[in-house]
Design a protein around this motif. Structure first.
Motif, PDB file in Angstrom:
ATOM      1  N   UNK A 114       3.211  27.088  44.234  1.00 23.87           N
ATOM      2  CA  UNK A 114       2.933  28.692  43.562  1.00 23.87           C
ATOM      3  C   UNK A 114       3.925  28.543  42.966  1.00 23.87           C
ATOM      4  N   UNK A 115       3.429  29.620  41.835  1.00 27.98           N
ATOM      5  CA  UNK A 115       3.948  29.623  40.440  1.00 27.98           C
ATOM      6  C   UNK A 115       4.423  31.700  40.511  1.00 27.98           C
ATOM      7  N   UNK A 116       5.693  31.746  40.260  1.00 25.83           N
ATOM      8  CA  UNK A 116       5.726  33.573  40.457  1.00 25.83           C
ATOM      9  C   UNK A 116       6.334  33.596  39.286  1.00 25.83           C
ATOM     10  N   UNK A 117       5.903  35.001  38.342  1.00 22.09           N
ATOM     11  CA  UNK A 117       6.357  34.983  38.203  1.00 22.09           C
ATOM     12  C   UNK A 117       6.951  36.955  37.823  1.00 22.09           C
ATOM     13  N   UNK A 118       7.406  37.236  37.878  1.00 23.51           N
ATOM     14  CA  UNK A 118       7.943  39.128  38.567  1.00 23.51           C
ATOM     15  C   UNK A 118       8.177  39.930  37.472  1.00 23.51           C
ATOM     16  N   UNK A 119       7.816  40.434  36.941  1.00 21.49           N
ATOM     17  CA  UNK A 119       7.947  41.506  35.772  1.00 21.49           C
ATOM     18  C   UNK A 119       8.478  43.311  36.001  1.00 21.49           C
ATOM     19  N   UNK A 120       9.611  43.836  36.013  1.00 23.41           N
ATOM     20  CA  UNK A 120      10.133  45.070  36.568  1.00 23.41           C
ATOM     21  C   UNK A 120       9.790  45.987  35.292  1.00 23.41           C
ATOM     22  N   UNK A 121       9.878  46.899  35.565  1.00 23.11           N
ATOM     23  CA  UNK A 121       9.872  47.953  34.589  1.00 23.11           C
ATOM     24  C   UNK A 121      10.298  49.830  35.220  1.00 23.11           C
TER      25      UNK A 121
END
Lengths: 119, 150
Positions: B132-139
């Motif tokens: 599994x790959x994850x990219x987490x974007x936070x704003x």
């Protein structure tokens, strides 16, 4: 339903491409085809009118990068016009105003070409 | 009173014609959470770039793999996680390109990663090769934007 449209108009020494809708990884090949056709027809003075362009992602911006070198090698240029502030912001974030001339209005871009074409 | 923002999940197949659906999903959530149209547009573009990277790099255009998008509102910020089980790619170890130099050489790759980092407050990658790959974007919401939480 077509969510992206490319329409070409040819004027005196300058070709105008009208973009409509969204330009993302899905629709970028349509613009690539349009640029490729212009290059095949040896039309190197290109204005891209973005009046009805509602969205652009890096896949769309990449198309401009893919063709600019060939166009300029042939003494032409790709100039852009009529961008909404939202679309301009994306171009600006990636520093494109350094590489491309961006005009408020299509006619200004055409006039610029005509001035450059004068002997 | 604004509705309480909830965790939302969407799963799409790895095709570029699904990007529009993702953008609409993210735009709705960002508006409900209280982001301005300008900030919501930035989040939408960043998630588009993350999904496009998965389609291109992790799945190499295989059209029938899954991409999961999880939107998690947390107090003063929105976290969007894009999950795939394709080829691992960790752009965080790649050097951020010198944009001027990048453009002057007419390079078209890497612009999406640059955009994600510029548009969002935080971009984090987590990956387990082959799983599994994850990219987490936070704003984060800015002070002028009222949160829909609580």
């Amino acid at each position: 339903m077509a969510d992206f449209k490319v329409h070409q108009r040819d004027g005196e020494g300058v070709s105008v491409i009208d973009l409509k809708g969204y330009l993302d990884a899905h629709t970028a090949p349509d613009l690539e085809n349009a640029f490729q056709k212009l290059l095949n027809d040896r039309k190197f003075n290109i204005v891209v009118n973005c009046r009805e362009l509602t969205y652009i992602s890096s896949a769309g911006l990449g198309v401009f990068m893919a063709f600019i070198e060939d166009v300029r090698k042939n003494k032409g240029d790709i100039k852009l016009s009529n961008m909404s502030p939202k679309v301009y912001n994306v171009f600006d974030l990636l520093g494109f105003p350094i590489l491309y001339e961006i005009f408020k209005d299509e006619q200004e871009a055409v006039v610029r070409f005509r001035a450059q074409l004068k002997p | 009173m604004a509705a309480k923002a909830q965790k939302l999940t969407k799963t799409i197949e790895s095709r570029t014609d699904n990007l529009l659906e993702v953008r609409e999903f993210v735009l709705r959530a960002a508006r409900v959470f209280g982001f301005s149209e300008e900030e919501a547009s930035k989040i939408v573009l960043a998630v588009d770039e993350a999904c496009t990277n998965v389609i291109k790099h992790a799945y190499q255009f295989a059209p029938d793999r899954e991409i999961e998008i999880v939107i998690q509102p947390v107090k003063d910020r929105m976290q969007i996680t894009v999950i795939d089980d394709g080829k691992s790619f960790n752009p965080s170890i790649a050097k951020l390109p010198d944009l001027k130099q990048h453009l002057s050489h007419y390079r078209r790759g890497g612009l999406g990663i640059y955009l994600m980092r510029t548009l969002m407050d935080k971009v984090e990658y987590k990956y387990a090769p082959g799983k599994k790959n994850e990219v987490r974007l936070t704003k984060y919401l800015t002070a002028s934007e009222p949160s829909a939480q609580g």
